[in-house]
Design an enzyme around this catalytic site. Structure first.
Site, PDB file in Angstrom:
ATOM      1  N   PRO A  10       0.794  -1.229   0.000  1.00 50.63           N
ATOM      2  CA  PRO A  10       0.000   0.000   0.000  1.00 50.63           C
ATOM      3  C   PRO A  10       0.823   1.275   0.000  1.00 50.63           C
ATOM      4  CG  PRO A  10      -0.128  -1.098   2.118  1.00 50.63           C
ATOM      5  CD  PRO A  10       0.523  -2.064   1.167  1.00 50.63           C
ATOM      6  N   ARG A  18       5.717  12.437  -2.754  1.00 53.73           N
ATOM      7  CA  ARG A  18       5.730  13.079  -1.434  1.00 53.73           C
ATOM      8  C   ARG A  18       6.819  12.448  -0.570  1.00 53.73           C
ATOM      9  NH1 ARG A  18       0.322  11.796   0.795  1.00 53.73           N
ATOM     10  NH2 ARG A  18      -0.352  11.064  -1.225  1.00 53.73           N
ATOM     11  N   ALA A  82       2.909  -0.591   4.971  1.00 53.87           N
ATOM     12  CA  ALA A  82       2.400  -0.597   6.343  1.00 53.87           C
ATOM     13  C   ALA A  82       1.833  -1.959   6.753  1.00 53.87           C
ATOM     14  CB  ALA A  82       1.345   0.494   6.506  1.00 53.87           C
ATOM     15  N   HIS A  85       3.652  -4.217   9.288  1.00 59.42           N
ATOM     16  CA  HIS A  85       3.572  -4.045  10.740  1.00 59.42           C
ATOM     17  C   HIS A  85       2.275  -4.590  11.339  1.00 59.42           C
ATOM     18  CE1 HIS A  85       6.894  -1.538   9.609  1.00 59.42           C
ATOM     19  NE2 HIS A  85       6.121  -0.684   8.978  1.00 59.42           N
ATOM     20  N   ASP A  92       0.998 -15.524   7.293  1.00 63.10           N
ATOM     21  CA  ASP A  92       0.464 -16.867   7.026  1.00 63.10           C
ATOM     22  C   ASP A  92       0.617 -17.249   5.557  1.00 63.10           C
ATOM     23  OD1 ASP A  92      -0.221 -17.077   9.689  1.00 63.10           O
ATOM     24  OD2 ASP A  92      -2.362 -16.742   9.386  1.00 63.10           O
ATOM     25  N   GLU A 103      12.326  -9.506   2.760  1.00 62.26           N
ATOM     26  CA  GLU A 103      11.541  -8.350   3.206  1.00 62.26           C
ATOM     27  C   GLU A 103      12.379  -7.103   2.974  1.00 62.26           C
ATOM     28  OE1 GLU A 103      10.155  -8.464   7.312  1.00 62.26           O
ATOM     29  OE2 GLU A 103      10.107  -6.268   7.359  1.00 62.26           O
ATOM     30  N   ILE A 106      12.479   0.660   2.048  1.00 61.47           N
ATOM     31  CA  ILE A 106      13.297   1.743   1.492  1.00 61.47           C
ATOM     32  C   ILE A 106      13.949   2.520   2.634  1.00 61.47           C
ATOM     33  CG2 ILE A 106      13.195   3.900   0.176  1.00 61.47           C
ATOM     34  CD1 ILE A 106      10.667   2.598  -1.256  1.00 61.47           C
ATOM     35  N   SER A 107      13.160   2.836   3.635  1.00 57.73           N
ATOM     36  CA  SER A 107      13.658   3.590   4.791  1.00 57.73           C
ATOM     37  C   SER A 107      14.162   2.637   5.868  1.00 57.73           C
ATOM     38  CB  SER A 107      12.534   4.463   5.364  1.00 57.73           C
ATOM     39  OG  SER A 107      11.481   3.646   5.858  1.00 57.73           O
ATOM     40  N   ARG A 112      12.783   4.923  12.880  1.00 56.72           N
ATOM     41  CA  ARG A 112      11.540   5.694  12.768  1.00 56.72           C
ATOM     42  C   ARG A 112      10.616   5.381  13.948  1.00 56.72           C
ATOM     43  NH1 ARG A 112       9.242   5.159   6.875  1.00 56.72           N
ATOM     44  NH2 ARG A 112       8.056   6.973   7.603  1.00 56.72           N
ATOM     45  N   ARG A 116       6.767   1.084  13.640  1.00 59.04           N
ATOM     46  CA  ARG A 116       7.398   0.506  12.445  1.00 59.04           C
ATOM     47  C   ARG A 116       8.497  -0.503  12.800  1.00 59.04           C
ATOM     48  NH1 ARG A 116       5.333   3.850   8.320  1.00 59.04           N
ATOM     49  NH2 ARG A 116       5.019   5.979   9.050  1.00 59.04           N
TER      50      ARG A 116
END
Ligand code: CA2
Length: 148
Positions: A10, A18, A82, A85, A92, A103, A106-107, A112, A116
């Protein structure tokens, strides 16, 4: 020629529009080009996807597990956004599909907000990468290619 799946969750469709200080200025289309180049370097095909829908991610992870079992897919680079988390469903799906997953974030999620820091996916991932910017996608593809 085997395939690598790069699956984005997402809001990653907003990349480059942004929060450039967090996610950089490159768009998801730029990331796809980067991934295509990385796959080409390793003689692999790319299947690059993005969705904002958790259930669709589950469907795609199940399909990817079947493709890996059939020998046509090496594994998947998954930036679940998101849902990383929150999603027991993604945990599953990866576990049930027996899919090799890297996994990716990017950040650096650990630098953070506390929410997160937890990942539902990490326990069922082969490896976890965070904080390399979008260059991490290329690094993750190279790591998966080494397992091909
Ligand atoms: O660092 C990452 O790659 C994340 O997976 C990105 C997710 C975030 O929820 C994770 O905690 C870490 C968010 C993706 C949203 O991307 C945007 C990009 C530009 C503008 C708005 C959202």
């Amino acid at each position: 020629m085997k395939t690598i799946l790069v699956l984005n969750g997402p809001n990653l469709n907003l990349l480059g529009t942004r929060e450039p200080a967090v996610y950089g200025a490159q768009t998801l289309a730029d990331v796809k080009v980067l991934c295509e180049q990385a796959c080409a370097t390793h003689g692999l095909k790319l299947d690059f996807r993005q969705t904002n829908h958790e259930g669709l991610m589950v469907d795609w992870l199940q399909e990817a597990g079947a493709a890996q079992a059939a020998g046509t897919l090496v594994g998947a680079v998954v930036n679940a956004g998101a849902y990383t988390h929150t999603s027991v469903a993604l945990h599953d799906a990866i576990k049930g599909a027996g899919l090799t997953v890297i996994e990716l974030h990017i950040s650096n999620v650990h630098a953070r907000e506390a929410f997160r820091h937890h990942s539902c996916i990490a326990p069922v991932a082969k490896a976890v990468m965070a904080g390399f910017g979008v260059a991490g996608y290329g690094l993750a593809i190279s790591a998966l290619a080494a397992m091909a």
